[in-house]
Design an enzyme around this catalytic site. Structure first.
Site, PDB file in Angstrom:
ATOM      1  N   LYS A 170       4.458   9.834   3.647  1.00 53.45           N
ATOM      2  CA  LYS A 170       4.478  10.933   2.674  1.00 53.45           C
ATOM      3  C   LYS A 170       5.413  12.037   3.162  1.00 53.45           C
ATOM      4  CE  LYS A 170       0.681   9.958  -0.037  1.00 53.45           C
ATOM      5  NZ  LYS A 170       0.334   8.678   0.578  1.00 53.45           N
ATOM      6  N   SER A 189       0.816  -1.212   0.000  1.00 55.88           N
ATOM      7  CA  SER A 189       0.000   0.000   0.000  1.00 55.88           C
ATOM      8  C   SER A 189       0.850   1.262   0.000  1.00 55.88           C
ATOM      9  CB  SER A 189      -0.895   0.001   1.234  1.00 55.88           C
ATOM     10  OG  SER A 189      -0.109   0.038   2.394  1.00 55.88           O
TER      11      SER A 189
END
Lengths: 241, 241
Positions: A199, A160
């Site tokens: 991120k 993922s």
DNA sequence: CTAGAATTAGAACATTTGTACTGAAAAGAG
DNA sequence: CTCTTTTCAGTACAAATGTTCTAATTCTAG
């Protein structure tokens, strides 16, 4: 308007949960909390638990008995704004503990604390327990450390996080922190999606921008109160073959 | 007479419980174990749990849901390691045992031979010169080695290998070889494009298939004489921050 | 004080979860 | 092979646990 302070009942519940988890190998049930805090009804517990969950003091896995656990992280918004002293009750005390450098300065040993996957929240034990031999450890090159403290390792499950150039089986090295500087790569918990994502972190006005490492993919923009920072990624080790 | 060895089902259950507890903040329920180990009935789980409890591999708090916990982590892993080698454990990877090298963890030092970029061919000096002082060296965790010889490190320039989940600044650990087995990740020189690429290596008839690590991207198929293998990728180290 | 919000009490209900029981299948022992 | 022991499958049931509902009570701003 929602009050920003916890009631005495709520702090009592939080303390009880913390104490319970520290002394037993499983979380408390609603009725454990009811009895432990001398409350009159399970609904009162449920009522207050919902408030605590809303304010991000804890999380609950619905439809899982005893699926209750404390968040070891602070809210991003409370960090960007001035942090409220009342919201520090369940914060885990972080001793500044250094890991032993056994002779060779080019290598450090950090604890391996478990797995990271998209759908599952990170549950990071308090760092003062990392040195106990409940945990496995990983040896990493010293140049990954760069003066950071409270490093630990997690193994990635699933693909993922591929847009962070991270894949199944990778070992990511994280620094436990709830603060992030713009430009840091962070592990962020997204409240709405209920997932952890890796991120690059930036702030724009009062919004958080999370930018994938893969430049061909688009960044996402989220209100600060929908995100909580779990730690900074300081490195990664991949074992192929 | 009671056997002194655990059945494959029992080791699978133990392993699952350990993994579950490591990744979640609460212990598994009987049905979690049933599904996680692919068992057919809760009674089978209960049956085996009773045996495991009797043999002191775990404890259970009766009349507490999810009241199950491992007695001693070390005990468990050491016994799993030495239990029947021919019993295959389904559904559960045992590979996280590789982290249980505390006490005697090591690193190895390998030479840092330069840079790898899309447009430039690799020029790797003969390995008998690697130990001379001309080269820098890098310390890497020993578990990346896995019995390989002639390892060296290169630093990645540019983002051309992003479909291999490799980005600017990564240090890749390679084994020098011109041979590759299907499934290896290799550094391959493409004669026509005049570039180095990192891909998973496979063979189909007399053609070479190079498959990106990113499963969303397409593999390429090339005649064998248009490709030369420069080495196998055995690992990667990324330093963020 | 008063209206609205927040909290509590009690209970009923729904779901999850542990345990027990049966018989069948599989594995060993002789 | 036959007999015994171990293991398994399916099911049912009981206990533990989470959730919801309603009405009473307390709190709070105005």
């Amino acid at each position: 308007m929602k009050k920003n302070v916890l009631s005495s009942k709520q702090t009592a519940i939080l303390k009880f949960i913390k104490q319970f988890i520290e002394s037993k190998p499983y979380p408390p049930s609603i009725r454990d909390i009811k009895n432990g805090c001398g409350l009159s009804s399970t609904s009162v517990v449920d009522y207050n638990l919902k408030i605590l969950e809303e304010k991000n003091y804890l999380k609950r896995d619905t439809s899982v008995s005893r699926g209750i656990y404390l968040e070891a992280q602070k809210h991003v918004s409370s960090l960007i704004e001035t942090s409220d002293p009342d919201t520090t009750i369940n914060q885990i005390e972080l001793d500044d503990l250094e890991f032993e450098n056994r002779g060779d300065s080019r290598t450090i040993t950090i604890p391996f604390l478990g797995y990271i996957a998209a759908g599952e929240p990170l549950s990071i034990p308090p760092s003062d327990k990392w040195n106990s031999n409940e945990f496995d450890s990983v040896e990493i090159p010293a140049f990954l450390q760069k003066g950071k403290n409270d490093l630990f390792a997690l193994k990635v499950k699933g693909d993922s996080m591929i847009d962070a150039l991270v894949t199944e089986g990778d070992i990511i090295i994280m620094e436990q922190t709830t603060q992030a500087q713009p430009g840091d790569m962070v592990a962020a918990w997204l409240n709405d999606n209920e997932e952890v994502t890796l991120k690059y972190f930036q702030i724009k006005n009062d919004k958080v921008i999370l930018r994938p490492a893969n430049p061909t993919m688009s960044p996402i923009e989220i209100p600060a109160n929908k995100v909580s920072i779990q730690g900074k990624i300081v490195g990664l080790i991949r074992s192929l073959s």
